[in-house]
Write an enzyme that holds these catalytic residues in place. Structure first.
Site, PDB file in Angstrom:
ATOM      1  N   MET A 117     -61.284 -45.684  42.936  1.00 28.57           N
ATOM      2  CA  MET A 117     -61.151 -46.835  44.026  1.00 28.57           C
ATOM      3  C   MET A 117     -60.610 -45.958  45.487  1.00 28.57           C
ATOM      4  O   MET A 117     -60.114 -44.886  45.493  1.00 28.57           O
ATOM      5  CB  MET A 117     -60.365 -47.812  43.705  1.00 28.57           C
ATOM      6  CG  MET A 117     -60.694 -48.528  42.487  1.00 28.57           C
ATOM      7  SD  MET A 117     -59.601 -49.784  41.728  1.00 28.57           S
ATOM      8  CE  MET A 117     -59.681 -51.235  43.095  1.00 28.57           C
ATOM      9  N   HIS A 118     -60.694 -46.964  46.551  1.00 27.38           N
ATOM     10  CA  HIS A 118     -60.090 -46.925  47.922  1.00 27.38           C
ATOM     11  C   HIS A 118     -61.109 -45.681  48.840  1.00 27.38           C
ATOM     12  O   HIS A 118     -60.588 -45.542  49.956  1.00 27.38           O
ATOM     13  CB  HIS A 118     -58.785 -46.514  47.771  1.00 27.38           C
ATOM     14  CG  HIS A 118     -58.179 -47.202  46.735  1.00 27.38           C
ATOM     15  ND1 HIS A 118     -58.011 -48.712  46.846  1.00 27.38           N
ATOM     16  CD2 HIS A 118     -57.226 -46.864  45.776  1.00 27.38           C
ATOM     17  CE1 HIS A 118     -57.379 -49.152  45.754  1.00 27.38           C
ATOM     18  NE2 HIS A 118     -56.803 -48.234  45.160  1.00 27.38           N
ATOM     19  N   ASP A 176     -62.168 -48.282  38.949  1.00 22.64           N
ATOM     20  CA  ASP A 176     -61.793 -47.684  37.382  1.00 22.64           C
ATOM     21  C   ASP A 176     -60.804 -48.258  36.752  1.00 22.64           C
ATOM     22  O   ASP A 176     -61.079 -48.682  35.563  1.00 22.64           O
ATOM     23  CB  ASP A 176     -61.448 -46.328  37.847  1.00 22.64           C
ATOM     24  CG  ASP A 176     -60.436 -45.975  38.518  1.00 22.64           C
ATOM     25  OD1 ASP A 176     -59.699 -47.114  39.259  1.00 22.64           O
ATOM     26  OD2 ASP A 176     -59.671 -45.159  39.035  1.00 22.64           O
TER      27      ASP A 176
END
Length: 491
Positions: free
Chosen positions: A82-83, A239
């Site tokens: 992520m991110h 995830d």
């Protein structure tokens, strides 16, 4: 529910792909390692092209391993780290290396974003922290203005792979949740937060739920992979959320701990319950009408992967076996696991790893035991942060590579003081959850019927005596961080 599904997880250290039959049996799997670039202190980057090359390599291996089953793939689900900020120009070209979740350069920009958007934590589910996507864009605007001016699209890692697969710029709620641009309660982009970073929703992907179709495989990709036209690509999940789907964490109070490169303590909610003061993430789940609270730690099994070569060990499994057999006592040895800074509960990108209390008698097994305990102690901090947010799970499943170690999970049960549930195949994690989201996108089955917990192999009950013995050591661990906090210099 007929046909085969493919789950692909765009991880930080590897691409993992699973070929899953209609009975949820894993028919083939492939892992393709990835490298991280750290060109400057606090920086962490990857080349998005490597994700696509790794995906194609993984698919080629699955096709070779199980050709008939692979040819029967009807849907693909995507999961991923992520991110990460993937920046594309109008032609679709990548403008710079992707800035990853464990990158700490945008600390000052977090403060600026909080100033520009009062109440950000209530909108986005968490205060601004350097790992999230939005402050990365403020950093790019300030330090690479030509790049920022050329941005036509901002995508997350798995969604860059989706773009190559389908030609569609799409993301889904659970991954969008980790950008800070999502209005979590509304499950829609927040125009106010986007504007605060100089963007608008035309730069974002179209939003879908993780269990919905996001598009179909491009004809040329399907032909190259040997698949029939019209293969559905599901929305998928970040995830953490996809890992939850894989172990059946879909209902209020379902909880698990995840030990991959990073760590998560994840609890499902059936309503949006932000508590930004504790740095707990309150995010949209990958299923409609569900959210989760999560404590996120930047360092988990990666600490053991770091230690092993440092002490001359090439086989982590063998090292763990020796630690379990000898059970070295390390009453005075502490390890702060903050190799890449920390998120929950410290929001401190400058924190660093520390061994404390070594003597001439300290051995490599002592160091390994201290690492196992230090990571578990960070989850004790996570437990307390979740408790401050009103969430106290009665037990937790275990997923990720670190969950393979029964000895480590025994330490977790004693440190957290709750039963830890070990599942069959739990290390497959997000890729398996992505395959379930792919099957849901095909229709014909319900979330409750499909997303059940895997077979339980063992429930590790906490030992009250061990839990009591750990309590003062956890307090020393916390005191050590407080004592050293001001000694970690900004890079």
């Amino acid at each position: 529910m007929g046909g085969t599904t493919l789950g692909i997880d765009i991880g930080t250290s590897a691409i993992k792909a699973l070929l899953v039959g209609p009975d949820e049996a894993v028919l083939a799997e492939a892992d393709v390692p990835l490298a991280i670039s750290r060109p400057r202190p606090l920086w962490s980057e990857q080349d998005p092209a490597e994700w696509w090359r790794g995906t194609e390599t993984a698919v080629t291996r699955l096709r070779a391993a199980a050709p008939e089953a692979f040819a029967a793939v009807r849907a693909i689900g995507l999961s991923g780290q992520m991110h990460g900020a993937v920046l594309l120009d109008r032609s679709g070209a990548v403008l710079r290396p992707a800035i990853l979740w464990n990158d700490g350069r945008s600390h000052a920009e977090c403060a600026e974003l909080e100033r520009r958007v009062p109440g950000l934590g209530a909108i986005a589910g968490v205060p601004a922290m350097p790992g999230f996507t939005a402050p990365k864009l403020l950093w790019v605007a300030a330090h690479e203005p030509a790049v920022f001016a050329a941005i036509d699209r901002v995508l997350l890692p798995k969604d860059y792979v989706r773009l190559q697969m389908t030609g569609e710029a799409v993301t889904e709620m659970s991954d969008a949740a980790g950008t800070l641009w999502l209005d979590e309660a509304a499950r829609d982009w927040s125009d106010a937060v986007l504007a605060a970073t100089g963007l608008d929703r035309t730069k974002m992907g179209r939003l879908v739920e993780g269990s919905e179709p996001s598009g179909t495989l491009r004809a040329d990709v399907a032909a190259a992979w040997g698949l029939a036209p019209g293969v559905v690509v599901a929305g998928g999940g970040g995830d953490a959320a996809a890992g939850g789907i894989g172990v059946g964490a879909i209902s209020e109070g379902d909880a698990f701990v995840s030990l991959g490169t990073s760590g998560q303590y994840f609890v499902v909610n059936e309503s949006y319950r932000p508590h930004p003061a504790a740095f707990v993430h309150a995010f949209a789940h990958a299923l409609p009408g569900r959210w989760f609270q999560m404590a996120a730690m930047l360092n988990a099994a990666s600490c053991l992967a770091w230690l092993a070569p440092v002490v001359g060990e090439s086989d982590i499994g063998a090292l763990l076996a020796r630690v379990e057999a000898e059970k070295p006592a390390t009453p005075d040895l502490l390890f702060l696991p903050y190799l890449a800074g920390e998120r929950t509960p410290h929001n401190d990108p400058y924190a660093r790893g520390v061994f404390f209390g070594m003597t001439p008698d300290t051995t490599r097994l002592d160091l390994a035991r201290a690492v196992l305990e230090g990571v578990a102690f960070s989850f004790a901090d996570a437990r307390d942060a979740l408790a401050a947010a009103g969430t106290r799970p009665e037990r937790a499943g275990a997923i990720g590579g670190g969950a393979r170690s029964r000895f480590w999970m025994r330490i977790f049960a004693d440190v957290l003081g709750i039963p830890i549930v070990r599942y069959a195949g739990a290390e497959k994690g997000p890729a398996f959850g992505a395959s379930r989201l792919a099957r849901l996108a095909l229709g014909g089955t319900s979330v409750e019927a499909l997303c059940r917990a895997p077979a339980i192999t063992e429930v590790l009950e906490p030992d009250p005596a061990a839990s009591a013995a750990y309590a003062p050591k956890i307090e020393r661990y916390r005191a050590l961080y407080r004592a050293l906090k001001d000694q970690f210099p900004p890079a």
